[in-house]
Design an enzyme around this catalytic site. Structure first.
Site, PDB file in Angstrom:
ATOM      1  N   GLU A  11     -16.496   9.247   4.254  1.00  0.00           N
ATOM      2  CA  GLU A  11     -16.226   9.117   5.685  1.00  0.00           C
ATOM      3  C   GLU A  11     -15.198   8.036   5.967  1.00  0.00           C
ATOM      4  O   GLU A  11     -14.914   7.188   5.122  1.00  0.00           O
ATOM      5  CB  GLU A  11     -17.533   8.830   6.425  1.00  0.00           C
ATOM      6  CG  GLU A  11     -18.195   7.569   5.967  1.00  0.00           C
ATOM      7  CD  GLU A  11     -19.663   7.507   6.382  1.00  0.00           C
ATOM      8  OE1 GLU A  11     -20.432   8.413   6.018  1.00  0.00           O
ATOM      9  OE2 GLU A  11     -20.032   6.549   7.053  1.00  0.00           O
TER      10      GLU A  11
ATOM     11  N   CYS B 219     -11.001   2.432   8.972  1.00  0.00           N
ATOM     12  CA  CYS B 219     -11.850   1.961   7.882  1.00  0.00           C
ATOM     13  C   CYS B 219     -11.978   3.095   6.873  1.00  0.00           C
ATOM     14  O   CYS B 219     -12.482   4.164   7.203  1.00  0.00           O
ATOM     15  CB  CYS B 219     -13.207   1.578   8.459  1.00  0.00           C
ATOM     16  SG  CYS B 219     -14.417   1.121   7.227  1.00  0.00           S
TER      17      CYS B 219
ATOM     18  N   CYS C 158     -22.070   4.000  -3.903  1.00  0.00           N
ATOM     19  CA  CYS C 158     -21.752   2.662  -4.417  1.00  0.00           C
ATOM     20  C   CYS C 158     -22.843   2.208  -5.362  1.00  0.00           C
ATOM     21  O   CYS C 158     -24.026   2.422  -5.105  1.00  0.00           O
ATOM     22  CB  CYS C 158     -21.619   1.677  -3.258  1.00  0.00           C
ATOM     23  SG  CYS C 158     -21.167   0.010  -3.785  1.00  0.00           S
TER      24      CYS C 158
ATOM     25  N   CYS D  58     -26.781  -2.947  -2.562  1.00  0.00           N
ATOM     26  CA  CYS D  58     -27.208  -3.953  -1.584  1.00  0.00           C
ATOM     27  C   CYS D  58     -28.382  -3.408  -0.771  1.00  0.00           C
ATOM     28  O   CYS D  58     -28.382  -2.236  -0.378  1.00  0.00           O
ATOM     29  CB  CYS D  58     -26.054  -4.349  -0.678  1.00  0.00           C
ATOM     30  SG  CYS D  58     -24.654  -4.989  -1.610  1.00  0.00           S
TER      31      CYS D  58
ATOM     32  N   CYS E  66     -27.821  -1.511   2.725  1.00  0.00           N
ATOM     33  CA  CYS E  66     -26.689  -0.597   2.871  1.00  0.00           C
ATOM     34  C   CYS E  66     -27.002   0.835   2.445  1.00  0.00           C
ATOM     35  O   CYS E  66     -27.545   1.080   1.366  1.00  0.00           O
ATOM     36  CB  CYS E  66     -25.516  -1.142   2.048  1.00  0.00           C
ATOM     37  SG  CYS E  66     -24.086  -0.052   2.047  1.00  0.00           S
TER      38      CYS E  66
ATOM     39  N   GLY F  98     -18.326   2.372  -0.642  1.00  0.00           N
ATOM     40  CA  GLY F  98     -17.849   1.991  -1.966  1.00  0.00           C
ATOM     41  C   GLY F  98     -17.448   0.545  -2.106  1.00  0.00           C
ATOM     42  O   GLY F  98     -17.255  -0.169  -1.132  1.00  0.00           O
ATOM     43  N   GLU F  99     -17.356   0.111  -3.365  1.00  0.00           N
ATOM     44  CA  GLU F  99     -16.915  -1.245  -3.683  1.00  0.00           C
ATOM     45  C   GLU F  99     -15.485  -1.131  -4.230  1.00  0.00           C
ATOM     46  O   GLU F  99     -15.272  -0.686  -5.365  1.00  0.00           O
ATOM     47  CB  GLU F  99     -17.877  -1.860  -4.720  1.00  0.00           C
ATOM     48  CG  GLU F  99     -17.387  -3.143  -5.377  1.00  0.00           C
ATOM     49  CD  GLU F  99     -16.884  -4.205  -4.408  1.00  0.00           C
ATOM     50  OE1 GLU F  99     -17.620  -4.606  -3.496  1.00  0.00           O
ATOM     51  OE2 GLU F  99     -15.714  -4.614  -4.538  1.00  0.00           O
TER      52      GLU F  99
ATOM     53  N   SER G 145     -12.471  -5.513   1.533  1.00  0.00           N
ATOM     54  CA  SER G 145     -13.756  -6.211   1.581  1.00  0.00           C
ATOM     55  C   SER G 145     -14.501  -5.985   0.268  1.00  0.00           C
ATOM     56  O   SER G 145     -14.604  -4.861  -0.217  1.00  0.00           O
ATOM     57  CB  SER G 145     -14.585  -5.663   2.745  1.00  0.00           C
ATOM     58  OG  SER G 145     -15.901  -6.178   2.708  1.00  0.00           O
TER      59      SER G 145
ATOM     60  N   SER H 297     -18.155 -10.274   1.358  1.00  0.00           N
ATOM     61  CA  SER H 297     -19.494 -10.054   1.922  1.00  0.00           C
ATOM     62  C   SER H 297     -20.433 -11.099   1.345  1.00  0.00           C
ATOM     63  O   SER H 297     -20.985 -10.915   0.259  1.00  0.00           O
ATOM     64  CB  SER H 297     -19.983  -8.651   1.552  1.00  0.00           C
ATOM     65  OG  SER H 297     -19.154  -7.686   2.153  1.00  0.00           O
ATOM     66  N   LEU H 298     -20.614 -12.170   2.078  1.00  0.00           N
ATOM     67  CA  LEU H 298     -21.459 -13.257   1.564  1.00  0.00           C
ATOM     68  C   LEU H 298     -22.917 -13.039   1.994  1.00  0.00           C
ATOM     69  O   LEU H 298     -23.816 -12.986   1.167  1.00  0.00           O
ATOM     70  CB  LEU H 298     -20.913 -14.605   2.057  1.00  0.00           C
ATOM     71  CG  LEU H 298     -21.622 -15.839   1.511  1.00  0.00           C
ATOM     72  CD1 LEU H 298     -21.496 -15.948  -0.010  1.00  0.00           C
ATOM     73  CD2 LEU H 298     -21.083 -17.109   2.177  1.00  0.00           C
ATOM     74  N   HIS H 299     -23.135 -12.936   3.273  1.00  0.00           N
ATOM     75  CA  HIS H 299     -24.419 -12.531   3.870  1.00  0.00           C
ATOM     76  C   HIS H 299     -25.596 -13.474   3.655  1.00  0.00           C
ATOM     77  O   HIS H 299     -26.714 -13.168   4.088  1.00  0.00           O
ATOM     78  CB  HIS H 299     -24.837 -11.123   3.411  1.00  0.00           C
ATOM     79  CG  HIS H 299     -23.824 -10.057   3.653  1.00  0.00           C
ATOM     80  ND1 HIS H 299     -22.947 -10.059   4.714  1.00  0.00           N
ATOM     81  CD2 HIS H 299     -23.531  -8.918   2.944  1.00  0.00           C
ATOM     82  CE1 HIS H 299     -22.183  -8.976   4.654  1.00  0.00           C
ATOM     83  NE2 HIS H 299     -22.495  -8.291   3.603  1.00  0.00           N
TER      84      HIS H 299
ATOM     85  N   ASN I 284     -26.334  -2.875  11.612  1.00  0.00           N
ATOM     86  CA  ASN I 284     -26.471  -1.529  12.136  1.00  0.00           C
ATOM     87  C   ASN I 284     -27.709  -0.907  11.467  1.00  0.00           C
ATOM     88  O   ASN I 284     -27.670  -0.602  10.281  1.00  0.00           O
ATOM     89  CB  ASN I 284     -25.200  -0.760  11.755  1.00  0.00           C
ATOM     90  CG  ASN I 284     -24.876   0.315  12.753  1.00  0.00           C
ATOM     91  OD1 ASN I 284     -25.749   0.990  13.290  1.00  0.00           O
ATOM     92  ND2 ASN I 284     -23.597   0.481  12.991  1.00  0.00           N
TER      93      ASN I 284
ATOM     94  N   CYS J 192     -21.115   1.708   7.321  1.00  0.00           N
ATOM     95  CA  CYS J 192     -20.951   2.077   5.939  1.00  0.00           C
ATOM     96  C   CYS J 192     -21.889   3.167   5.413  1.00  0.00           C
ATOM     97  O   CYS J 192     -23.049   2.912   5.134  1.00  0.00           O
ATOM     98  CB  CYS J 192     -21.196   0.771   5.175  1.00  0.00           C
ATOM     99  SG  CYS J 192     -20.712   0.747   3.505  1.00  0.00           S
TER     100      CYS J 192
HETATM  101  N1  SAH Z   1     -18.437  -2.763  -0.775  1.00  0.00           N
HETATM  102  C1  SAH Z   1     -17.639  -3.607   0.026  1.00  0.00           C
HETATM  103  C2  SAH Z   1     -16.973  -2.887   1.160  1.00  0.00           C
HETATM  104  C3  SAH Z   1     -17.761  -1.836   1.870  1.00  0.00           C
HETATM  105  S1  SAH Z   1     -19.124  -2.413   2.809  1.00  0.00           S
HETATM  106  C4  SAH Z   1     -18.447  -4.773   0.536  1.00  0.00           C
HETATM  107  O1  SAH Z   1     -19.668  -4.765   0.385  1.00  0.00           O
HETATM  108  O2  SAH Z   1     -17.859  -5.708   1.066  1.00  0.00           O
HETATM  109  C5  SAH Z   1     -18.298  -3.169   4.196  1.00  0.00           C
HETATM  110  C6  SAH Z   1     -19.139  -4.168   4.960  1.00  0.00           C
HETATM  111  O3  SAH Z   1     -20.163  -3.499   5.711  1.00  0.00           O
HETATM  112  C7  SAH Z   1     -19.839  -5.161   4.064  1.00  0.00           C
HETATM  113  O4  SAH Z   1     -19.704  -6.474   4.567  1.00  0.00           O
HETATM  114  C8  SAH Z   1     -21.273  -4.687   4.144  1.00  0.00           C
HETATM  115  O5  SAH Z   1     -22.145  -5.712   3.849  1.00  0.00           O
HETATM  116  C9  SAH Z   1     -21.367  -4.202   5.554  1.00  0.00           C
HETATM  117  N2  SAH Z   1     -22.493  -3.312   5.837  1.00  0.00           N
HETATM  118  C10 SAH Z   1     -23.068  -2.409   5.033  1.00  0.00           C
HETATM  119  N3  SAH Z   1     -24.073  -1.760   5.671  1.00  0.00           N
HETATM  120  C11 SAH Z   1     -24.119  -2.265   6.917  1.00  0.00           C
HETATM  121  C12 SAH Z   1     -24.933  -2.020   8.067  1.00  0.00           C
HETATM  122  N4  SAH Z   1     -25.895  -1.103   8.048  1.00  0.00           N
HETATM  123  N5  SAH Z   1     -24.685  -2.743   9.184  1.00  0.00           N
HETATM  124  C13 SAH Z   1     -23.704  -3.668   9.221  1.00  0.00           C
HETATM  125  N6  SAH Z   1     -22.904  -3.939   8.176  1.00  0.00           N
HETATM  126  C14 SAH Z   1     -23.106  -3.255   7.038  1.00  0.00           C
HETATM  127 FE1  SF4 Z   2     -21.739  -1.213  -1.927  1.00  0.00          FE
HETATM  128 FE2  SF4 Z   2     -20.658  -2.773  -0.054  1.00  0.00          FE
HETATM  129 FE3  SF4 Z   2     -22.799  -1.212   0.470  1.00  0.00          FE
HETATM  130 FE4  SF4 Z   2     -23.073  -3.340  -1.087  1.00  0.00          FE
HETATM  131  S1  SF4 Z   2     -22.505  -3.348   1.082  1.00  0.00           S
HETATM  132  S2  SF4 Z   2     -23.918  -1.302  -1.490  1.00  0.00           S
HETATM  133  S3  SF4 Z   2     -21.155  -3.356  -2.164  1.00  0.00           S
HETATM  134  S4  SF4 Z   2     -20.768  -0.541  -0.063  1.00  0.00           S
END
Ligand code: SAH
Ligand code: SF4
Length: 340
Positions: free
Chosen positions: A89, A102, A109, A113, A116, A156-157, A188, A211-213, A287, A330
């Site tokens: 998507e 985006c 992936c 995480c 996600c 994806g990463e 990212s 993506s530190l979080h 989200n 995502c």
């Molecule tokens: N894999 C890479 C890029 C794709 S994810 C990464 O993790 O950075 C892009 C961003 O969306 C990341 O910061 C991820 O943590 C965030 N993300 C994933 N699922 C989400 C959700 N349900 N709500 C908000 N952000 C989300």
């Molecule tokens: Fe993959 Fe990024 Fe989702 Fe983590 S947040 S599972 S690295 S897409």
């Protein structure tokens, strides 16, 4: 057979040299593909038939199919079907400064995480370069407008698909390609440390988002498996080195999860961790999704967290919520389709 939309201009120049043609032909082909967006070689009027036929037999021109569109006021979400029936998507966002897109970099992936959808469904395969480039071309032709910035933040990463993603950036940034300014391209990553160094050594001026979080290993280990391999201290060192080398400000993404990482203590610990670095923090309202038992922080908690960071001198913004009604986060649309 190679797909025409996955070839950098340099490789196309080499191709023309190999078949005994002038290399500037590559430039003309790029103009047709990316500036006039004319996919049918029969219409390439300044290229002689013999070469057009050769190109048609040497390259594939097939692209993914748009199979679903969802829309919200400022967002359009597209679901694509790839030639092997996989889904990916892309999300268009209309800002006052232009249109951003985006894009996805993999089918699923492997980083897993906890919050996600894309990670929940695991990686099926990397996207080919042309499958990334096509997301832009197909959407531009659907909305009849040009995309002004690209964020590689879909499914994806991207650093786990390094070569294809670098070729993608090369093609869309090429002045004769889509000519998207390098500073309008953001990648990212979840923080694969050695790949951050590889990216640094590419010496390109893209925007890097991390993506530190979480402000510490205890919380980050619970959210992101990658932290067990490259912990926060290794990641922060890599970010510092990246900033020193590229002289670019790095974005720190921080998804706000209720009662997980959103306390005032977390904010202060985060401020301490990032003190003095050339970064800015982007707080992302989570989200929520059906399959994952995590909730988003209250608006009040997010604004307090933001204020706490600011009071410590950290640059911080709260990400505008785009398209939460249309499962814009995502991997959410793909995950619905896969479940069907
Ligand atoms: N894999 C890479 C890029 C794709 S994810 C990464 O993790 O950075 C892009 C961003 O969306 C990341 O910061 C991820 O943590 C965030 N993300 C994933 N699922 C989400 C959700 N349900 N709500 C908000 N952000 C989300
Ligand atoms: Fe993959 Fe990024 Fe989702 Fe983590 S947040 S599972 S690295 S897409």
């Amino acid at each position: 057979m190679k797909n025409i939309y996955g070839i950098t201009r340099e490789s196309l120049e080499n191709y023309f040299l190999e078949i005994g043609e002038k290399k500037f032909k590559a430039l003309q082909v790029f103009e047709w593909l990316y500036q006039k967006e004319e996919a049918n070689p029969d219409n390439w009027s300044n290229i002689k038939k013999e070469i057009r036929d050769k190109i048609k037999s040497d390259f594939s021109f097939s692209v993914p199919k748009i199979i679903r569109r969802e829309r919200d006021t400022l967002t359009r979400k597209y679901l694509f079907q790839l030639s092997d029936q996989n889904y990916i998507e892309a999300v268009v966002m209309y800002h006052d400064y232009g249109i951003s897109l985006c894009v996805s970099s993999q089918v699923g992936c492997n980083m897993g995480c906890a919050f996600c959808e894309s990670g929940r469904l695991k990686k099926v395969r990397n996207l080919e370069t042309f499958e990334m480039v096509s997301q832009i071309l197909l959407i531009e032709s659907d909305i009849k407008m040009r995309i002004s910035s690209v964020v590689i933040m879909g499914i994806g990463e991207p650093l786990d698909n390094f070569r294809n993603v670098m070729n993608f950036i090369n093609i869309i940034n090429d002045a004769k390609g889509l000519a998207i300014g390098i500073r309008h391209i953001t990648l990212s990553t979840s923080g694969i440390v050695p790949k951050i160094y590889d990216l640094m050594n590419m010496d390109i001026q893209i925007n890097l988002a991390i993506s530190l979080h979480a402000p510490n290993d205890e919380i980050r280990n619970r959210l992101m498996k990658v932290n067990k391999v490259y912990n926060i201290s290794q990641l922060i060192t890599a970010i510092r080195d990246y900033i020193a080398h590229t002289n670019r400000r790095v974005t720190i993404e921080y998804v706000m999860l209720k009662e997980i990482n959103d306390s005032e203590d977390c904010a202060l610990e985060l401020a301490n961790l990032l003190k003095g670095m050339n970064i800015y923090v982007n707080l992302i309202p989570y989200n929520e999704t059906n399959h994952i038992n995590l909730s988003k922080s209250d608006a009040k908690t997010i604004s307090n967290f933001c204020a706490a960071l600011k009071s410590k001198g950290i640059n911080v913004t709260i990400r505008k919520e785009f398209g939460s009604k249309i499962s814009a986060a995502c991997g959410q649309l793909r995950s619905k389709e896969v479940e069907k």
